[in-house]
Design a protein around this motif. Structure first.
Motif, PDB file in Angstrom:
ATOM      1  N   GLY A  39      -3.453   0.750  -0.115  1.00  0.00           N
ATOM      2  CA  GLY A  39      -3.233   1.587   1.047  1.00  0.00           C
ATOM      3  C   GLY A  39      -4.270   2.693   1.105  1.00  0.00           C
ATOM      4  N   ASN A  40      -4.093   3.630   2.010  1.00  0.00           N
ATOM      5  CA  ASN A  40      -5.050   4.722   2.125  1.00  0.00           C
ATOM      6  C   ASN A  40      -4.842   5.796   1.060  1.00  0.00           C
ATOM      7  OD1 ASN A  40      -2.681   4.941   4.035  1.00  0.00           O
ATOM      8  ND2 ASN A  40      -3.338   7.080   4.042  1.00  0.00           N
ATOM      9  N   ARG A  41      -3.705   5.755   0.347  1.00  0.00           N
ATOM     10  CA  ARG A  41      -3.456   6.740  -0.707  1.00  0.00           C
ATOM     11  C   ARG A  41      -3.743   6.181  -2.106  1.00  0.00           C
ATOM     12  NH1 ARG A  41      -0.673  11.459   0.785  1.00  0.00           N
ATOM     13  NH2 ARG A  41      -0.619  11.560   3.051  1.00  0.00           N
ATOM     14  N   ASP A  42      -3.800   4.868  -2.241  1.00  0.00           N
ATOM     15  CA  ASP A  42      -3.961   4.282  -3.582  1.00  0.00           C
ATOM     16  C   ASP A  42      -5.053   3.208  -3.629  1.00  0.00           C
ATOM     17  OD1 ASP A  42      -2.630   2.294  -2.160  1.00  0.00           O
ATOM     18  OD2 ASP A  42      -0.712   2.641  -3.155  1.00  0.00           O
ATOM     19  N   PHE A  43      -6.115   3.416  -2.837  1.00  0.00           N
ATOM     20  CA  PHE A  43      -7.189   2.429  -2.806  1.00  0.00           C
ATOM     21  C   PHE A  43      -8.019   2.423  -4.089  1.00  0.00           C
ATOM     22  CE2 PHE A  43      -8.624   6.302  -0.695  1.00  0.00           C
ATOM     23  CZ  PHE A  43      -9.805   6.592  -1.360  1.00  0.00           C
ATOM     24  N   LEU A  44      -7.750   3.380  -5.016  1.00  0.00           N
ATOM     25  CA  LEU A  44      -8.466   3.412  -6.290  1.00  0.00           C
ATOM     26  C   LEU A  44      -7.725   2.657  -7.398  1.00  0.00           C
ATOM     27  CD1 LEU A  44      -9.808   7.095  -6.373  1.00  0.00           C
ATOM     28  CD2 LEU A  44     -11.071   5.000  -5.850  1.00  0.00           C
ATOM     29  N   VAL A  45      -6.606   2.022  -7.062  1.00  0.00           N
ATOM     30  CA  VAL A  45      -5.928   1.184  -8.056  1.00  0.00           C
ATOM     31  C   VAL A  45      -6.855   0.035  -8.435  1.00  0.00           C
ATOM     32  CG1 VAL A  45      -4.059  -0.475  -8.397  1.00  0.00           C
ATOM     33  CG2 VAL A  45      -3.568   1.751  -7.379  1.00  0.00           C
TER      34      VAL A  45
ATOM     35  N   GLY B  74       0.767  -1.233   0.000  1.00  0.00           N
ATOM     36  CA  GLY B  74       0.000   0.000   0.000  1.00  0.00           C
ATOM     37  C   GLY B  74       0.799   1.285   0.000  1.00  0.00           C
ATOM     38  N   ASP B  75       0.110   2.348  -0.380  1.00  0.00           N
ATOM     39  CA  ASP B  75       0.679   3.694  -0.501  1.00  0.00           C
ATOM     40  C   ASP B  75       1.912   3.707  -1.390  1.00  0.00           C
ATOM     41  OD1 ASP B  75      -1.375   4.551   1.052  1.00  0.00           O
ATOM     42  OD2 ASP B  75      -0.164   5.416   2.645  1.00  0.00           O
ATOM     43  N   LEU B  76       1.819   2.996  -2.497  1.00  0.00           N
ATOM     44  CA  LEU B  76       2.868   3.063  -3.503  1.00  0.00           C
ATOM     45  C   LEU B  76       2.955   4.483  -4.048  1.00  0.00           C
ATOM     46  CD1 LEU B  76       4.939   1.717  -5.401  1.00  0.00           C
ATOM     47  CD2 LEU B  76       3.025   1.127  -6.912  1.00  0.00           C
ATOM     48  N   PHE B  77       1.805   5.114  -4.216  1.00  0.00           N
ATOM     49  CA  PHE B  77       1.738   6.483  -4.743  1.00  0.00           C
ATOM     50  C   PHE B  77       1.302   7.459  -3.658  1.00  0.00           C
ATOM     51  CE2 PHE B  77       1.242   3.808  -8.495  1.00  0.00           C
ATOM     52  CZ  PHE B  77       2.083   4.423  -9.407  1.00  0.00           C
ATOM     53  N   GLU B  78       1.719   8.681  -3.805  1.00  0.00           N
ATOM     54  CA  GLU B  78       1.253   9.750  -2.920  1.00  0.00           C
ATOM     55  C   GLU B  78      -0.243   9.926  -3.045  1.00  0.00           C
ATOM     56  OE1 GLU B  78       1.418  13.086  -0.245  1.00  0.00           O
ATOM     57  OE2 GLU B  78       2.623  11.294  -0.574  1.00  0.00           O
ATOM     58  N   ALA B  79      -0.733   9.796  -4.255  1.00  0.00           N
ATOM     59  CA  ALA B  79      -2.171   9.826  -4.496  1.00  0.00           C
ATOM     60  C   ALA B  79      -2.435   9.128  -5.819  1.00  0.00           C
ATOM     61  CB  ALA B  79      -2.695  11.256  -4.537  1.00  0.00           C
ATOM     62  N   TRP B  80      -3.438   8.262  -5.840  1.00  0.00           N
ATOM     63  CA  TRP B  80      -3.828   7.577  -7.078  1.00  0.00           C
ATOM     64  C   TRP B  80      -5.277   7.943  -7.370  1.00  0.00           C
ATOM     65  CZ3 TRP B  80      -1.087   5.601 -10.801  1.00  0.00           C
ATOM     66  CH2 TRP B  80      -1.725   4.858 -11.803  1.00  0.00           C
TER      67      TRP B  80
ATOM     68  N   THR C 173     -10.956  17.089 -12.401  1.00  0.00           N
ATOM     69  CA  THR C 173     -11.621  17.303 -11.116  1.00  0.00           C
ATOM     70  C   THR C 173     -11.010  16.430 -10.043  1.00  0.00           C
ATOM     71  OG1 THR C 173     -13.706  17.808 -12.249  1.00  0.00           O
ATOM     72  CG2 THR C 173     -13.831  17.223  -9.911  1.00  0.00           C
ATOM     73  N   ARG C 174     -10.708  15.198 -10.392  1.00  0.00           N
ATOM     74  CA  ARG C 174     -10.075  14.287  -9.428  1.00  0.00           C
ATOM     75  C   ARG C 174      -8.699  14.803  -9.004  1.00  0.00           C
ATOM     76  NH1 ARG C 174     -10.058   9.041 -12.600  1.00  0.00           N
ATOM     77  NH2 ARG C 174     -11.412   9.969 -14.158  1.00  0.00           N
ATOM     78  N   ARG C 175      -7.976  15.405  -9.936  1.00  0.00           N
ATOM     79  CA  ARG C 175      -6.664  15.969  -9.584  1.00  0.00           C
ATOM     80  C   ARG C 175      -6.816  17.073  -8.541  1.00  0.00           C
ATOM     81  NH1 ARG C 175      -5.254  15.632 -15.401  1.00  0.00           N
ATOM     82  NH2 ARG C 175      -3.799  13.884 -15.646  1.00  0.00           N
ATOM     83  N   ARG C 176      -7.812  17.924  -8.736  1.00  0.00           N
ATOM     84  CA  ARG C 176      -8.030  19.018  -7.781  1.00  0.00           C
ATOM     85  C   ARG C 176      -8.450  18.470  -6.415  1.00  0.00           C
ATOM     86  NH1 ARG C 176     -10.504  21.460 -12.353  1.00  0.00           N
ATOM     87  NH2 ARG C 176     -12.573  20.925 -11.574  1.00  0.00           N
ATOM     88  N   ILE C 177      -9.295  17.458  -6.416  1.00  0.00           N
ATOM     89  CA  ILE C 177      -9.734  16.859  -5.153  1.00  0.00           C
ATOM     90  C   ILE C 177      -8.565  16.222  -4.422  1.00  0.00           C
ATOM     91  CG2 ILE C 177     -11.125  14.997  -4.163  1.00  0.00           C
ATOM     92  CD1 ILE C 177     -13.200  15.520  -6.343  1.00  0.00           C
ATOM     93  N   ALA C 178      -7.697  15.527  -5.167  1.00  0.00           N
ATOM     94  CA  ALA C 178      -6.543  14.876  -4.551  1.00  0.00           C
ATOM     95  C   ALA C 178      -5.590  15.902  -3.954  1.00  0.00           C
ATOM     96  CB  ALA C 178      -5.813  14.022  -5.586  1.00  0.00           C
ATOM     97  N   ALA C 179      -5.343  16.988  -4.676  1.00  0.00           N
ATOM     98  CA  ALA C 179      -4.448  18.036  -4.176  1.00  0.00           C
ATOM     99  C   ALA C 179      -5.001  18.662  -2.898  1.00  0.00           C
ATOM    100  CB  ALA C 179      -4.241  19.099  -5.247  1.00  0.00           C
ATOM    101  N   SER C 180      -6.299  18.921  -2.899  1.00  0.00           N
ATOM    102  CA  SER C 180      -6.942  19.490  -1.723  1.00  0.00           C
ATOM    103  C   SER C 180      -6.916  18.509  -0.558  1.00  0.00           C
ATOM    104  CB  SER C 180      -8.394  19.857  -2.051  1.00  0.00           C
ATOM    105  OG  SER C 180      -9.082  20.316  -0.908  1.00  0.00           O
ATOM    106  N   GLY C 181      -7.121  17.229  -0.873  1.00  0.00           N
ATOM    107  CA  GLY C 181      -7.117  16.203   0.164  1.00  0.00           C
ATOM    108  C   GLY C 181      -5.765  16.059   0.836  1.00  0.00           C
TER     109      GLY C 181
END
Length: 246
Positions: A80-86, A42-48, A150-158
């Motif tokens: 992980g909690n950062r890449d659960f959308l893989v 998990g958490d391979l990526f900072e945000a997926w 939109t997802r990019r903006r949400i991830a950055a804000s998150g």
């Protein structure tokens, strides 16, 4: 040389940190290629934000793992909690086998429970509430239906919100709850647990109903590669140094 398996987690890969991705590439090419298997917990990526985010950076990561998989090394991935959308699209591109959130594997004769570890941080009540929503069936579908921009903006804000929230939490709240560690290990009937998430690499001896047990925590990759190597003879946490970028 005896057979061995590697475990990594919490790399938090992003294009803004090429030193981390370069360390990963070197590890995959020089070390992981000699292993039987590699588990990414998990958490391979900072945000997926979705498998349709086919950026040059994301594709380079997928290609590096696929090269390792094609060499014969089995690669397993737990969200992980950062890449659960893989999802399957990226997993296939990277040569991953997706695993459930908790799984017991036979690790050279020792049944071993694997997980990312965030589900054990039960004292962080706010996060656990979000986790239940994020791991549900409707929320991921809703998010993935949004435009990529939109997802990019949400991830950055998150990410900004997450940093602010973490600054307010005590170390105890962000760590695992000891009682829930024991419950999970008892439920799965194991004496070894391997997880990441807390960024506190260590091998913790435990006692479960009079039986010796252990919890192995993987480290993050912010300052070095943090790797667990398990063989038939031993298990060791290894720091893999960053190489200077050209």
């Amino acid at each position: 040389m005896s057979a061995f398996t590697y475990f990594i987690s919490d790399l938090h890969l992003c294009a803004e940190r090429p030193d981390i991705s370069q360390c990963l590439f070197t590890f995959l090419q020089e070390q992981a290629v000699h292993a039987e298997a590699l588990y990414v917990l998990g958490d391979l990526f900072e945000a997926w934000i979705g498998d349709d985010d086919l950026s040059e950076f994301n594709l380079s990561i997928a290609d590096a793992f696929k090269t390792l998989a094609d060499s014969g090394v089995k690669i397993y991935f737990i969200h992980g909690n950062r890449d659960f959308l893989v999802r399957n699209q990226f997993a296939q591109r990277a040569g991953f086998t997706l695993l459930p959130e908790q799984i017991v594997v036979d690790l050279y004769g020792t049944p071993t429970l694997l997980m990312h570890g965030d589900e054990l941080c039960t004292r962080d009540v706010v996060y656990q509430k979000f986790r239940r929503k994020a791991r549900g069936w409707w929320w991921p579908r809703l998010v993935l239906a949004l435009p990529l921009s939109t997802r990019r903006r949400i991830a950055a804000s998150g990410r900004k919100t997450s940093k602010k929230n973490h600054a307010k939490l005590t170390m105890d709240i962000m760590d695992v709850t000891p009682e829930d560690v024991i419950k999970a290990m008892e439920a799965h009937k194991v004496t070894r647990l391997i997880h990441g998430h807390t960024h506190r690499p260590a091998i913790h001896p435990l006692n479960i109903n009079g039986q010796a047990a252990e919890r192995i925590v993987l480290g993050d990759w912010y300052d070095q590669g943090s790797i667990l190597k398990v063989s038939t003879e031993k298990r060791e946490l290894i720091n893999y140094k960053f190489h200077p970028l050209a």
